[in-house]
Design a protein around this motif. Sequence first.
Motif, PDB file in Angstrom:
ATOM      1  N   ASP A  37       4.193   3.948   5.779  1.00  0.00           N
ATOM      2  CA  ASP A  37       5.219   2.642   6.259  1.00  0.00           C
ATOM      3  C   ASP A  37       5.932   1.829   4.827  1.00  0.00           C
ATOM      4  N   LEU A  38       5.608   1.048   4.245  1.00  0.00           N
ATOM      5  CA  LEU A  38       5.930  -0.243   3.042  1.00  0.00           C
ATOM      6  C   LEU A  38       6.492   1.263   2.369  1.00  0.00           C
ATOM      7  N   ASP A  39       5.963   2.318   1.662  1.00  0.00           N
ATOM      8  CA  ASP A  39       6.807   2.703   0.987  1.00  0.00           C
ATOM      9  C   ASP A  39       7.631   4.437   1.355  1.00  0.00           C
ATOM     10  N   LEU A  40       7.443   4.515   2.602  1.00  0.00           N
ATOM     11  CA  LEU A  40       9.139   5.123   3.979  1.00  0.00           C
ATOM     12  C   LEU A  40       9.739   4.296   3.889  1.00  0.00           C
ATOM     13  N   VAL A  41       9.778   2.528   3.740  1.00  0.00           N
ATOM     14  CA  VAL A  41      10.803   2.018   4.348  1.00  0.00           C
ATOM     15  C   VAL A  41      11.324   1.689   2.619  1.00  0.00           C
ATOM     16  N   ARG A  42      10.200   0.936   2.057  1.00  0.00           N
ATOM     17  CA  ARG A  42      11.216   0.993   0.567  1.00  0.00           C
ATOM     18  C   ARG A  42      11.991   1.949  -0.359  1.00  0.00           C
ATOM     19  N   ASN A  43      11.304   3.449   0.029  1.00  0.00           N
ATOM     20  CA  ASN A  43      12.132   4.426  -0.494  1.00  0.00           C
ATOM     21  C   ASN A  43      13.181   4.918  -0.095  1.00  0.00           C
ATOM     22  N   LEU A  44      14.258   4.135   1.217  1.00  0.00           N
ATOM     23  CA  LEU A  44      15.573   4.687   2.133  1.00  0.00           C
ATOM     24  C   LEU A  44      16.684   4.222   0.952  1.00  0.00           C
ATOM     25  N   THR A  45      16.490   3.378   0.150  1.00  0.00           N
ATOM     26  CA  THR A  45      17.793   3.060  -0.457  1.00  0.00           C
ATOM     27  C   THR A  45      18.182   4.508  -1.174  1.00  0.00           C
ATOM     28  N   GLN A  46      17.359   5.390  -1.347  1.00  0.00           N
ATOM     29  CA  GLN A  46      17.524   6.317  -2.366  1.00  0.00           C
ATOM     30  C   GLN A  46      18.136   6.954  -2.015  1.00  0.00           C
ATOM     31  N   VAL A  47      18.160   7.567  -0.753  1.00  0.00           N
ATOM     32  CA  VAL A  47      18.807   8.315   0.775  1.00  0.00           C
ATOM     33  C   VAL A  47      20.072   7.826   1.405  1.00  0.00           C
ATOM     34  N   GLU A  48      19.629   6.424   1.439  1.00  0.00           N
ATOM     35  CA  GLU A  48      20.923   5.501   1.979  1.00  0.00           C
ATOM     36  C   GLU A  48      21.768   4.289   1.193  1.00  0.00           C
ATOM     37  N   PRO A  49      22.200   4.502   0.039  1.00  0.00           N
ATOM     38  CA  PRO A  49      22.484   3.679  -1.151  1.00  0.00           C
ATOM     39  C   PRO A  49      23.309   2.044  -0.036  1.00  0.00           C
ATOM     40  N   TYR A  74      11.811  -5.763  17.223  1.00  0.00           N
ATOM     41  CA  TYR A  74      12.617  -5.226  18.703  1.00  0.00           C
ATOM     42  C   TYR A  74      12.404  -4.184  19.170  1.00  0.00           C
ATOM     43  N   GLY A  75      10.476  -3.817  18.880  1.00  0.00           N
ATOM     44  CA  GLY A  75      10.015  -2.647  19.531  1.00  0.00           C
ATOM     45  C   GLY A  75       9.700  -1.635  18.452  1.00  0.00           C
ATOM     46  N   ASP A  76       9.450  -0.102  18.759  1.00  0.00           N
ATOM     47  CA  ASP A  76       9.207   1.071  18.205  1.00  0.00           C
ATOM     48  C   ASP A  76      10.885   1.685  18.356  1.00  0.00           C
ATOM     49  N   MET A  77      11.110   1.892  17.297  1.00  0.00           N
ATOM     50  CA  MET A  77      12.277   2.529  16.514  1.00  0.00           C
ATOM     51  C   MET A  77      12.684   3.147  15.800  1.00  0.00           C
ATOM     52  N   LYS A  78      13.159   4.633  16.611  1.00  0.00           N
ATOM     53  CA  LYS A  78      12.854   5.449  14.691  1.00  0.00           C
ATOM     54  C   LYS A  78      14.432   5.116  13.988  1.00  0.00           C
ATOM     55  N   MET A  79      14.258   6.004  12.618  1.00  0.00           N
ATOM     56  CA  MET A  79      15.005   5.296  11.816  1.00  0.00           C
ATOM     57  C   MET A  79      16.120   5.344  12.129  1.00  0.00           C
ATOM     58  N   ASP A  80      16.732   6.309  12.511  1.00  0.00           N
ATOM     59  CA  ASP A  80      18.199   6.272  13.047  1.00  0.00           C
ATOM     60  C   ASP A  80      19.138   5.687  13.500  1.00  0.00           C
ATOM     61  N   ASP A  81      17.849   5.058  14.882  1.00  0.00           N
ATOM     62  CA  ASP A  81      18.749   3.658  15.288  1.00  0.00           C
ATOM     63  C   ASP A  81      18.756   2.572  14.839  1.00  0.00           C
ATOM     64  N   ILE A  82      17.641   2.234  13.654  1.00  0.00           N
ATOM     65  CA  ILE A  82      17.596   1.172  13.170  1.00  0.00           C
ATOM     66  C   ILE A  82      18.638   0.677  12.138  1.00  0.00           C
ATOM     67  N   LEU A  83      18.906   1.720  11.353  1.00  0.00           N
ATOM     68  CA  LEU A  83      19.955   2.157  10.870  1.00  0.00           C
ATOM     69  C   LEU A  83      21.348   2.291  11.523  1.00  0.00           C
ATOM     70  N   LYS A  84      21.673   2.536  12.701  1.00  0.00           N
ATOM     71  CA  LYS A  84      22.880   2.628  13.100  1.00  0.00           C
ATOM     72  C   LYS A  84      23.708   1.351  13.159  1.00  0.00           C
ATOM     73  N   ASP A  85      22.868  -0.376  13.306  1.00  0.00           N
ATOM     74  CA  ASP A  85      22.939  -1.543  13.410  1.00  0.00           C
ATOM     75  C   ASP A  85      22.821  -1.939  12.318  1.00  0.00           C
ATOM     76  N   HIS A  86      21.586  -1.956  11.215  1.00  0.00           N
ATOM     77  CA  HIS A  86      21.447  -2.827  10.727  1.00  0.00           C
ATOM     78  C   HIS A  86      21.554  -2.187   9.079  1.00  0.00           C
ATOM     79  N   THR A  87      22.097  -3.061   8.199  1.00  0.00           N
ATOM     80  CA  THR A  87      22.132  -2.059   6.933  1.00  0.00           C
ATOM     81  C   THR A  87      21.510  -2.867   6.052  1.00  0.00           C
ATOM     82  N   THR A  88      20.376  -4.903   6.614  1.00  0.00           N
ATOM     83  CA  THR A  88      19.682  -5.031   5.876  1.00  0.00           C
ATOM     84  C   THR A  88      18.378  -5.014   6.243  1.00  0.00           C
TER      85      THR A  88
END
Length: 595
Positions: A414-426, A368-382
């Motif tokens: 970026d791959l590592d950062l996104v992969r680690n997301l589940t640790q802080v956002e279960p 969807y273009g460049d996005m802040k993770m905060d905004d990504i997480l607002k609308d997506h759980t997967t």
Amino acid sequence: MNNMNFQVNLQGIIDLLSNHLYSDPGVFIRELLQNGIDAITGRKRLGHTFEGQIKVELFTSTPRRMSFSDNGLGLTQTDIELFLARIGSSIKKENLDTSDDFIGHFGVGILSCFVISEEIVLITRSAVSEEGLEWRGRPDGTYSLKTLTKKVPIGTTVYLSAKPEYEEYFEYYQVSNLLNKYGEYLPTPIVLSEDNYNMNINESSPPWLMSKKEAMEYVERTDYSTPIDIIPLHSHLGGVTGIAHILPYAVSLQDEKKHRVYLKNMLLSDKMSNILPSWAFFVNSIINTTSLKPTASREGFQENDLFHAVCDELGVCIKRYLIELVDKDMDLFQQIIRIHYVSLKTMAVEDDALYELFIRHLKFETSYGDMKMDDILKDHTTILVTASLDEFRQIARVAKAQELMVINGGYVHDLDLVRNLTQVEPHITVEVLDILKFSNRFEELDNEDHALTQPFLKYASHLLEKFQCQPLVRWFEPSEIPVMYNTNQEVNFFRLTEESEKVANPLFSDIVLVIKDELYEKPYAKLCFNYNNVMVRKAMESSDLTLQKASIELFYTQALLLGNHPMGPEELRLMNDSLLHFMNRGFENANGALQ
Ligand SMILES: Nc1ncnc2c1ncn2[C@@H]1O[C@H](COP(=O)(O)OP(=O)(O)OP(=O)(O)O)[C@@H](O)[C@H]1O
């Protein structure tokens, strides 16, 4: 068996120092300054009360001469014989409990004067003696020593006379520059004089003792750019105080780092690269240490355990600053992230606490273009993430049309950062996308359509086998895209081995064969036909086999072209042939219609 002494060739050592150890002949000023400061420290340790001073005087004689005086400890005849005239021995390392007070300790610094002067004349009187001494040292390793009849004050004066090629190092502007460079922040007053004109060299207060406002103005003056902010630096272990200024522009990890480092207030290097952790490339720093040990060239520190511990401690200061900033000044934090996101991403990968703090503020490239993770997480759980930039480009447009959130994991970290997301956002699910299975996510055809498309797919499969590509059909958006070609590094590598096999000599092609057969089950790229596209439907419904062949070849080569995939000679030929085929058909039809 006789024990013999090594013979030392002083001229050879001077050559070694000047050509290999020191980066610039001007370092003799640094060495003399350091000897003067150490001598004053030594005399103070004796309990003498006096105002330390260093005086440098220039004489406009031919050849040019200069004198360098201090009112420090001075030398006795024994000191001269033991330390001055003995290369590699230093009074400063003899006495271990005081050695930390001094800057020098290798016992070679004075030799740097031989680079620019034919002779070193040293007049000295020790603080514990009444007699004045004159020592004359020459680069051939000889020296003379005599007792002076006239009374001289406590301290040491070194006289140098310029070698013809180094006259410029005796000129006022050059000496004042060098004194300023090395001694600007030394606490002992340094005076430079020529023809009765006196100039005080060091009246400024060092940046590491300045208030934040003063430090900002200082950096602005010296760097010609306004820093974003100042971070105070401290290391207890290394006796470090300093400042890090956040650069107002983006820099990359590869850019040369230029930290300015002082040892006991004397400049050691203005381009040290490794005193801060490698991720801290968004700051430049100015630091002063009392405990780190210099190398013999005095242009860097010995990289021992202490050095690494100090580097870590300074890193902690920067991390702590950022953690506090999130609470104190979100706007400033956002500004830093905007400019230095690469640096901050590196920090977040290395440190769990910072990861948690930063991750929602970091930007990522998404379908969807460049996005802040905060905004990504607002609308997506997967969240899907690609393993490479190339894979992201293959699917970004189609993914968006399917309303799939895909993050490009191809940029550093970026791959590592996104992969680690589940640790802080279960509650979040993160999946690394398997590009070769991506089209399986699209809508399957109903049984009737599926059966209709089978002959076409079988034919396509036969035609594309030699390009290691398997066709399939799905219904997907946007309808203008007739086919999507997906490949990964494994397929590309496999195809490369096949190419090499064709051109390689027998031995090499046998090796290639072994790699292929032993290590891999043949992987296939995927060419997904879009049943939502009019041309694809027409091609599938056509009963003209030559037309079907040309369209399959054209769809395939067009997909390669649009996806910026490399095309081999065989594929170029296919594209050419199929285009010509359609042109021919077009003209035949047009001519038929005219007749
Ligand atoms: N201005 C001075 N006053 C008193 N002693 C001095 C002075 N300059 C030199 N010396 C003596 O000569 C010795 C050798 O000096 P030199 O500059 O070669 O080495 P250093 O200062 O000990 O160590 P480094 O090589 O690390 O500079 C010193 O250890 C000191 O004892």
